[in-house]
Design a protein around this motif. Structure first.
Motif, PDB file in Angstrom:
ATOM      1  N   ALA A  36       0.816  -1.199   0.000  1.00  0.00           N
ATOM      2  CA  ALA A  36       0.000   0.000   0.000  1.00  0.00           C
ATOM      3  C   ALA A  36       0.848   1.245   0.000  1.00  0.00           C
ATOM      4  O   ALA A  36       0.495   2.254  -0.589  1.00  0.00           O
ATOM      5  N   LYS A  37       2.005   1.199   0.660  1.00  0.00           N
ATOM      6  CA  LYS A  37       2.890   2.359   0.618  1.00  0.00           C
ATOM      7  C   LYS A  37       3.390   2.572  -0.798  1.00  0.00           C
ATOM      8  O   LYS A  37       3.404   3.682  -1.296  1.00  0.00           O
ATOM      9  N   ALA A 227      -6.119 -10.406  10.624  1.00  0.00           N
ATOM     10  CA  ALA A 227      -5.649  -9.529  11.698  1.00  0.00           C
ATOM     11  C   ALA A 227      -6.228  -8.130  11.568  1.00  0.00           C
ATOM     12  O   ALA A 227      -6.605  -7.503  12.566  1.00  0.00           O
ATOM     13  N   ALA A 228      -6.303  -7.624  10.339  1.00  0.00           N
ATOM     14  CA  ALA A 228      -6.870  -6.284  10.128  1.00  0.00           C
ATOM     15  C   ALA A 228      -8.333  -6.248  10.540  1.00  0.00           C
ATOM     16  O   ALA A 228      -8.797  -5.278  11.158  1.00  0.00           O
ATOM     17  N   ALA A 233     -10.717  -2.951  11.432  1.00  0.00           N
ATOM     18  CA  ALA A 233     -10.715  -2.296  10.135  1.00  0.00           C
ATOM     19  C   ALA A 233     -12.007  -2.611   9.388  1.00  0.00           C
ATOM     20  O   ALA A 233     -12.507  -3.738   9.428  1.00  0.00           O
ATOM     21  N   GLY A 234     -12.568  -1.605   8.726  1.00  0.00           N
ATOM     22  CA  GLY A 234     -13.795  -1.782   7.975  1.00  0.00           C
ATOM     23  C   GLY A 234     -13.553  -2.462   6.635  1.00  0.00           C
ATOM     24  O   GLY A 234     -12.410  -2.631   6.190  1.00  0.00           O
ATOM     25  N   THR A 235     -14.650  -2.812   5.972  1.00  0.00           N
ATOM     26  CA  THR A 235     -14.540  -3.502   4.686  1.00  0.00           C
ATOM     27  C   THR A 235     -13.809  -2.653   3.655  1.00  0.00           C
ATOM     28  O   THR A 235     -12.940  -3.141   2.918  1.00  0.00           O
ATOM     29  N   GLY A 236     -14.147  -1.366   3.596  1.00  0.00           N
ATOM     30  CA  GLY A 236     -13.504  -0.485   2.621  1.00  0.00           C
ATOM     31  C   GLY A 236     -12.001  -0.399   2.828  1.00  0.00           C
ATOM     32  O   GLY A 236     -11.234  -0.428   1.867  1.00  0.00           O
ATOM     33  N   ARG A 237     -11.572  -0.301   4.084  1.00  0.00           N
ATOM     34  CA  ARG A 237     -10.141  -0.215   4.368  1.00  0.00           C
ATOM     35  C   ARG A 237      -9.436  -1.529   4.053  1.00  0.00           C
ATOM     36  O   ARG A 237      -8.341  -1.535   3.482  1.00  0.00           O
ATOM     37  N   ILE A 238     -10.059  -2.653   4.406  1.00  0.00           N
ATOM     38  CA  ILE A 238      -9.430  -3.948   4.139  1.00  0.00           C
ATOM     39  C   ILE A 238      -9.283  -4.173   2.635  1.00  0.00           C
ATOM     40  O   ILE A 238      -8.224  -4.577   2.147  1.00  0.00           O
TER      41      ILE A 238
END
Length: 331
Positions: A36-37, A227-228, A233-238
């Motif tokens: 992601a970075k 783990a996320a 963490a929400g669905t959008g973030r995952i």
């Protein structure tokens, strides 16, 4: 020899941990966090973070296949966007063709010679790049957007929607791209770059759908995703931070190679007279017009065919280089 003190035993830093809770953060991110970075930005210690994309870019910069293919692709794109940079002529202007020059061979002033209608082949070849590149780019964009979005949704959500879409893609896979394009375009009637792109996108999206769906299914049960989710963490973030970055690499590879395939398919449809129609300019149309004169004037066919072949080869070379860089099995 004195025994190590308690602080010496516990003070050594464990790789991947920098303090309390950092271990779970690394687990939540996993390879996706590094991906992601994506830019290889320095971490808190001033060192660059390793990721799939930074490693791939490092490999690509050293790849002759990528450098040659990338240069040719960039050149063709510039050719399509600004043909005026390479020729002063405009085949759309009146008086461009002169029957007195019909089938004249290449010369110092006219590098590619003239076609049957007395039109300068070099100028027409330069301007013909626009429609071919438009078809390749637009078709690839539509295929990635439609197939990638549906594949991401089906792979993540599953259920009845996934089953229905999978059965639909099996129907489309039974229709060859060129044969299906011939059938639809012959029914559609007069074609242009946009209609040809739409037809090939309709026939091409299932491949990207299956590729994206498979990649999502392979990644959504990995430890860093679990783990996320456990960390809230929400669905959008995952999906956006962990699933998509790890699933998009094979889509990029196949789409780059397919772009050249779509350009070749457009030329084939135009050659058959059911793709882009005159007065538009296309390499396929030029080859079709030249076939009857090939024996006594081979230059009329060879030059547009050579440019078409180089363009398709450039995109395939670029795709092969990207595949080699992004596939960890080939490292």
């Amino acid at each position: 020899m004195s025994e190590p003190t308690k602080s010496e035993n516990t003070g050594a830093a464990i790789p991947g941990q920098s303090g309390s809770g950092s271990g779970s953060g690394a687990a939540a991110g996993g390879p996706a966090a590094a991906t992601a970075k994506g830019s290889g930005a320095p971490d808190a210690g001033g060192e660059r973070v390793a990721s799939l994309w930074t490693d791939a870019w490092t490999d690509l910069r050293r790849s002759p296949l990528f450098l040659i293919g990338g240069f040719l692709v960039l050149f063709m794109v510039v050719l399509a966007v600004a043909p005026q940079l390479f020729t002063d002529g405009d085949p759309r202007a009146g008086g461009f063709c002169n029957l007195a020059d019909s089938l004249k061979r290449p010369s110092g002033s006219h590098w590619f010679g003239f076609d049957v209608q007395g039109c300068d082949i070099y100028t027409r070849t330069i301007w013909g790049a626009r429609n071919s590149i438009i078809v390749g780019m637009v078709t690839t964009t539509l295929v990635v957007l439609v197939g990638g979005t549906l594949g991401l949704w089906a792979g993540w959500i599953g259920g009845i929607g996934d089953s229905v879409l999978s059965r639909v893609t099996e129907i489309f896979f039974a229709i060859p791209l060129l044969l299906g394009g011939m059938l639809i375009m012959s029914t559609w009637g007069e074609g242009n770059a946009w209609t040809v792109s739409a037809v090939m996108a309709v026939l091409g999206w299932p491949q990207i759908y299956r590729l994206m769906r498979s990649a999502v299914l392979a990644n959504k049960h990995n430890d860093y995703v679990v783990a996320a989710r456990a960390l809230g963490a929400g669905t959008g973030r995952i999906v956006g931070r962990h699933i998509l970055p790890n699933a998009v690499a094979p889509v990029i590879v196949v789409s780059t190679i397919n772009l050249g395939v779509y350009i070749g398919a457009e030329a084939a449809l135009s050659y058959l007279g059911i793709g882009i129609q005159s007065p538009a300019i296309s390499w396929g149309l030029m080859i079709s017009d030249a076939q009857a004169r090939f024996l006594n004037a081979p230059h009329v066919l060879l030059f547009p065919a050579a440019v078409l072949s180089v363009t398709v080869l450039a995109f395939i070379m670029l795709g092969d280089a990207v595949r080699d860089a992004l596939d960890p099995k080939l490292r």
